[in-house]
Design an enzyme around this catalytic site. Structure first.
Site, mmCIF file in Angstrom:
data_model
loop_
_atom_site.group_PDB
_atom_site.id
_atom_site.type_symbol
_atom_site.label_atom_id
_atom_site.label_comp_id
_atom_site.label_asym_id
_atom_site.label_seq_id
_atom_site.Cartn_x
_atom_site.Cartn_y
_atom_site.Cartn_z
ATOM 1 N N ARG A 276 9.799 13.146 0.105
ATOM 2 C CA ARG A 276 9.308 11.774 0.163
ATOM 3 C C ARG A 276 9.570 11.214 1.559
ATOM 4 N NH1 ARG A 276 7.438 13.079 -4.003
ATOM 5 N NH2 ARG A 276 7.119 11.840 -5.911
ATOM 6 N N GLU A 305 1.994 5.387 2.911
ATOM 7 C CA GLU A 305 0.881 6.268 2.555
ATOM 8 C C GLU A 305 -0.299 5.441 2.060
ATOM 9 O OE1 GLU A 305 2.200 9.301 -0.140
ATOM 10 O OE2 GLU A 305 3.710 10.059 1.243
ATOM 11 N N HIS A 324 -0.097 14.409 1.416
ATOM 12 C CA HIS A 324 0.683 14.397 0.174
ATOM 13 C C HIS A 324 0.038 15.287 -0.887
ATOM 14 C CE1 HIS A 324 3.719 11.767 -2.231
ATOM 15 N NE2 HIS A 324 3.646 12.990 -2.749
#
Length: 370
Positions: A276, A305, A324
């Site tokens: 993360r 993000e 991601h």
């Protein structure tokens, strides 16, 4: 569970884990019961960033899509709630007065307030390990791509520079030589966090002949020693040629990979993050990359993000960036639903709590109240 009891289930899938796959898994879990299933598709309306500005009334739910009211409006009389990214907040749990169990097909319970679930005596089931293979594969792929300069070499060929250099009257090999990379054998590979993914990464790195270094303050050193040389976090950053992060996005880990640690890395070392973005000091990483204090980095996750177009990361040629996608795989929907089915089924079919995430804590509460 008494199979004579009728079960009402609410199943909520989304674009990643389809509602139809969760419904089929739920039917198999409830085989032999008299049951009814209500369902709807959760709209994945925004990136599941921890930096959300909207207030859903529960700070413990950190990654989600949609709004809890969508669940609250349908939760009356529901005994089993099955979700993926929908936010199961304390308000949802309070409204679900008939809830017996909740299943969430994610590895980490970031979209569910598990403490509130447990306090209400509701059994919680998740999907541990659903991303182990794809995430560990990408981690090793990143290591290879970084040390062999794959992305730079790809651009060199596509931009026609290879032919241009070699077709000169006096061929130039200077730029070509910059792509010469490391071999992985005997290089120190540092793994921070030895959960299911971290262990698999350590195994794959060892299989390539790498000298694996491991750090996890929550595991016994004997267990850690089975996967590599046990280090402190500082030692791992000082000595490793590659460093990869595999720790959960809990508040205590926020910014744990600090500027101080980045400054301790070797100039020839590479940094990989598929966990993360908020775990690291992103500004500090950008600084050491810009100044050439480390050789490079590969990132699949970011503090914000999607990654803003204005991020300095997009301008660096010693960084690999992906959107991601580490946990994504061709069968992510069916696979996730199947893993969750496997954890819920023993409870409903065998009266077993062996695969229940919070059963130990519920039993402690029950003893205190007895």
């Amino acid at each position: 569970m008494d199979k004579g009891k009728k079960i009402k289930a609410l199943v909520v899938g989304d674009d990643w884990v389809k509602t139809k796959d969760l419904i089929e898994a739920t039917k198999r879990v409830l085989e032999g019961y008299d049951y009814e299933i209500d369902s709807f598709d959760q709209v994945m309306d925004k990136p599941m960033s921890r930096e959300k500005k909207d207030d859903i009334g529960d700070d413990s739910v950190t990654e989600y899509c949609g709004h809890p009211q969508e669940l609250i409006s349908r939760i009356d009389g529901v005994n089993l709630l099955v979700v993926h990214t929908s936010p199961v907040t304390k308000q949802v749990i309070e409204a679900g007065k008939d809830l017996i169990a909740i299943g969430c097909c994610r590895s980490d319970a970031v979209s569910v307030n598990v403490d509130a679930v447990t306090d209400k005596g509701i059994y919680f089931f998740n999907a541990p390990g659903r991303s182990v293979e794809p995430v560990s594969d990408l981690t090793i792929t990143f290591a290879l791509a970084l040390c062999r300069n794959i992305m730079r070499a790809d651009r060199y060929v596509k931009e026609g520079k290879w032919a241009g250099d070699l077709n000169r009257e006096v061929p130039s090999w200077e730029e070509y030589e910059t792509f010469r990379g490391l071999t992985l054998k005997n290089k120190k590979f540092g793994v921070v966090g030895l959960g299911k993914i971290g262990r698999k990464v350590a195994e794959k790195a060892a299989g390539l002949g790498m000298d694996v270094q491991v750090y996890d303050p929550f595991l016994d050193k004997k267990i850690l020693g089975e996967y590599g040389t046990v280090c402190t976090l500082e030692e791992l950053f000082v000595n490793s040629d590659f460093i990869t992060i595999h720790i959960p996005p809990v508040e205590s880990n926020r910014g744990i990979i600090s500027r101080e640690l980045f400054n301790k890395m070797k100039p020839s070392a590479y940094f990989i993050n598929v966990a993360r973005g908020e775990i690291i000091d992103e500004e500090a990483l950008i600084d050491v990359l810009q100044k050439g204090k480390i050789a490079g980095a590969a990132l699949d996750v970011y503090y914000t993000e999607p990654l803003p177009k204005t991020s300095p990361l997009v301008k660096l040629d010693n960084v690999i960036l992906t959107p991601h996608l580490a946990g994504q795989r061709k069968d992510v929907s069916e696979g996730s639903a199947s893993i969750l089915e496997g954890t819920m089924k023993p409870f409903f079919q065998e009266d077993s709590l062996a695969t229940c995430f919070n059963s130990t804590e519920i039993m402690k509460i029950n003893k205190r109240q007895a």
